[in-house]
Design a protein around this motif. Structure first.
Motif, PDB file in Angstrom:
ATOM      1  N   ILE A  40     -10.340 -17.878   8.597  1.00  0.00           N
ATOM      2  CA  ILE A  40     -11.389 -17.443   9.520  1.00  0.00           C
ATOM      3  C   ILE A  40     -12.740 -18.043   9.110  1.00  0.00           C
ATOM      4  O   ILE A  40     -13.515 -18.508   9.953  1.00  0.00           O
ATOM      5  N   LEU A  42     -12.055 -16.117  17.875  1.00  0.00           N
ATOM      6  CA  LEU A  42     -12.336 -17.447  17.336  1.00  0.00           C
ATOM      7  C   LEU A  42     -11.527 -18.503  18.079  1.00  0.00           C
ATOM      8  O   LEU A  42     -12.024 -19.568  18.416  1.00  0.00           O
ATOM      9  N   LYS A  43     -10.265 -18.161  18.337  1.00  0.00           N
ATOM     10  CA  LYS A  43      -9.355 -19.087  19.021  1.00  0.00           C
ATOM     11  C   LYS A  43      -9.939 -19.468  20.389  1.00  0.00           C
ATOM     12  O   LYS A  43      -9.909 -20.627  20.782  1.00  0.00           O
ATOM     13  N   VAL A  73      -6.936  -4.529   9.814  1.00  0.00           N
ATOM     14  CA  VAL A  73      -6.154  -5.691  10.237  1.00  0.00           C
ATOM     15  C   VAL A  73      -6.267  -5.913  11.742  1.00  0.00           C
ATOM     16  O   VAL A  73      -6.353  -7.051  12.205  1.00  0.00           O
ATOM     17  N   MET A 117     -10.633 -10.681  15.707  1.00  0.00           N
ATOM     18  CA  MET A 117     -11.586 -11.718  15.343  1.00  0.00           C
ATOM     19  C   MET A 117     -10.918 -13.086  15.401  1.00  0.00           C
ATOM     20  O   MET A 117     -11.496 -14.061  15.866  1.00  0.00           O
ATOM     21  N   ASP A 118      -9.671 -13.114  14.932  1.00  0.00           N
ATOM     22  CA  ASP A 118      -8.887 -14.339  14.953  1.00  0.00           C
ATOM     23  C   ASP A 118      -8.739 -14.853  16.390  1.00  0.00           C
ATOM     24  O   ASP A 118      -8.901 -16.037  16.670  1.00  0.00           O
ATOM     25  N   LEU A 173      -9.295  -7.736  12.227  1.00  0.00           N
ATOM     26  CA  LEU A 173      -9.103  -9.111  11.748  1.00  0.00           C
ATOM     27  C   LEU A 173      -8.362  -9.934  12.796  1.00  0.00           C
ATOM     28  O   LEU A 173      -8.726 -11.081  13.085  1.00  0.00           O
ATOM     29  N   VAL A 174      -7.321  -9.330  13.400  1.00  0.00           N
ATOM     30  CA  VAL A 174      -6.543 -10.024  14.430  1.00  0.00           C
ATOM     31  C   VAL A 174      -7.416 -10.312  15.640  1.00  0.00           C
ATOM     32  O   VAL A 174      -7.388 -11.418  16.200  1.00  0.00           O
ATOM     33  N   LEU A 192     -13.073 -19.439  21.285  1.00  0.00           N
ATOM     34  CA  LEU A 192     -14.246 -20.285  21.081  1.00  0.00           C
ATOM     35  C   LEU A 192     -13.850 -21.719  20.762  1.00  0.00           C
ATOM     36  O   LEU A 192     -14.527 -22.665  21.145  1.00  0.00           O
ATOM     37  N   GLU A 193     -12.725 -21.857  20.057  1.00  0.00           N
ATOM     38  CA  GLU A 193     -12.301 -23.186  19.625  1.00  0.00           C
ATOM     39  C   GLU A 193     -11.758 -24.017  20.783  1.00  0.00           C
ATOM     40  O   GLU A 193     -11.875 -25.228  20.779  1.00  0.00           O
ATOM     41  N   TRP A 210      -5.777 -16.060   4.882  1.00  0.00           N
ATOM     42  CA  TRP A 210      -6.163 -15.718   6.261  1.00  0.00           C
ATOM     43  C   TRP A 210      -7.686 -15.577   6.345  1.00  0.00           C
ATOM     44  O   TRP A 210      -8.336 -16.115   7.256  1.00  0.00           O
ATOM     45  N   LEU A 258     -17.157 -24.315  13.669  1.00  0.00           N
ATOM     46  CA  LEU A 258     -17.907 -24.077  14.902  1.00  0.00           C
ATOM     47  C   LEU A 258     -19.401 -24.210  14.649  1.00  0.00           C
ATOM     48  O   LEU A 258     -20.127 -24.822  15.444  1.00  0.00           O
ATOM     49  N   PHE A 282      -5.804   0.507   6.660  1.00  0.00           N
ATOM     50  CA  PHE A 282      -5.473  -0.914   6.577  1.00  0.00           C
ATOM     51  C   PHE A 282      -5.110  -1.471   7.949  1.00  0.00           C
ATOM     52  O   PHE A 282      -5.546  -2.566   8.314  1.00  0.00           O
ATOM     53  N   VAL A 283      -4.331  -0.683   8.717  1.00  0.00           N
ATOM     54  CA  VAL A 283      -3.958  -1.135  10.061  1.00  0.00           C
ATOM     55  C   VAL A 283      -5.216  -1.336  10.900  1.00  0.00           C
ATOM     56  O   VAL A 283      -5.340  -2.317  11.642  1.00  0.00           O
ATOM     57  N   ARG A 292     -12.801 -21.741  10.147  1.00  0.00           N
ATOM     58  CA  ARG A 292     -12.979 -21.952  11.586  1.00  0.00           C
ATOM     59  C   ARG A 292     -14.398 -21.629  12.032  1.00  0.00           C
ATOM     60  O   ARG A 292     -14.961 -22.304  12.891  1.00  0.00           O
ATOM     61  N   LEU A 305       0.828  -1.205   0.000  1.00  0.00           N
ATOM     62  CA  LEU A 305       0.000   0.000   0.000  1.00  0.00           C
ATOM     63  C   LEU A 305       0.864   1.257   0.000  1.00  0.00           C
ATOM     64  O   LEU A 305       0.568   2.225  -0.701  1.00  0.00           O
TER      65      LEU A 305
END
Lengths: 220, 55
Positions: free
Chosen positions: A205, B50-51, B40, B46-47, B43-44, B53-54, A201, A212, B36-37, A208, A17
């Motif tokens: 998501i 999810l972890k 992201v 959310m990741d 996104l992190v 929950l898993e 990535w 679930l 973008f940051v 996963r 970017l």
């Protein structure tokens, strides 16, 4: 801790970017500064192709192992692949309007890409029409394996056999000739890698979440 | 003298709307980078959710 390839995707896309906008580019007629789209539009198609290949690989694995988790993976990769393809089409349309003069031309590359994406749209319609999970996994995996080679022929082989406006087709010099310019290369390769990893990535998501959901459906 | 000032004013105003100037272009680059940051970061997070929950 985030997986290394996820961190790599952040770093590479962020680099793309910033460097993609700031670093000098070769001065080309018609394209002018829009050559920078090479860092954003083209990686969508590379990413899509990688995701669709991953989808087909898991379709094969699912057929062999009869494992529904493979089906979840296969579907998720195809889904994000189509997201990338849609973004690729839309960004290409903006670029085309400003260089070729129209959002859509009856160009073999463009029409082939549209047909290929419709084939994958049918993949999701097919999936939605089958209730039984095992049957859905098997039939859609077989259809998936039919789609990938046809898509590859549609977008990489057929357009090269005819005249086309799109670079890299029918006597039209590909970006390869510009790509030899090290200034473009310096951003283009990291861009392709970065956007591709970001796509994986997103698919990760999606996978996963689907797992679930699947577990919950089983429990209910 | 009058001419000189007029000249200066004219020169200044003709410089203002320079279309092909890259002036402040880096501001847009900064905005895109922040954007973008931000995405992201979401996104992190959310990741990570999810972890949890898993497990």
């Amino acid at each position: 801790m985030l997986k290394w390839w996820k961190i790599a995707s952040i770093v590479l896309v962020l680099y793309t970017l910033i460097a993609g906008l700031l670093l000098p580019v070769p001065q080309l007629p018609i394209l002018a500064q829009s050559i920078r789209n090479l860092y954003y539009h083209v990686p969508m198609w590379f990413g899509m192709l990688a995701l669709l290949i991953a989808s087909a690989v898991y379709a094969v694995k699912g057929l062999g192992k009869k494992d529904l988790l493979m089906d979840i993976r296969s579907e998720s990769y195809a889904k994000i692949g189509m997201l990338y393809g849609t973004i690729g089409l839309l960004t290409g349309m903006v670029w085309a309007k400003n260089t070729w003069g129209a959002y859509w031309t009856n160009d073999p590359k463009l029409n082939s890409a549209a047909i290929g994406m419709l084939m994958y749209a049918a993949y999701f319609v097919l999936r939605g029409s089958i209730e039984d999970e095992e049957k859905k996994a098997r039939i859609s995996a077989v259809y998936n394996l039919f789609c990938l080679p046809v898509f590859i022929v549609l977008i990489f082989v057929l357009p090269r056999l005819t005249a086309s406006l799109h670079p890299g087709n029918g006597g039209n010099p590909g970006f390869n000739s510009y790509d030899l310019d090290s200034r473009l290369r310096m951003v283009f390769y990291p861009a392709v890698t970065g956007w591709m990893l970001l796509g994986f990535w997103l698919a990760d998501i999606q996978i996963r979440l689907r797992k679930l959901e699947f577990k919950k459906e089983r429990e209910d | 003298m009058k001419h000189f000032i007029l000249n200066q004013v004219q020169q200044h105003s003709s410089q203002m709307p320079s279309a092909d100037s890259t002036e402040k272009f880096y501001v847009v680059v900064g905005v895109i980078a922040i954007l973008f940051v931000g995405i992201v970061t979401y996104l992190v997070s959310m990741d990570k959710r999810l972890k949890k929950l898993e497990d």
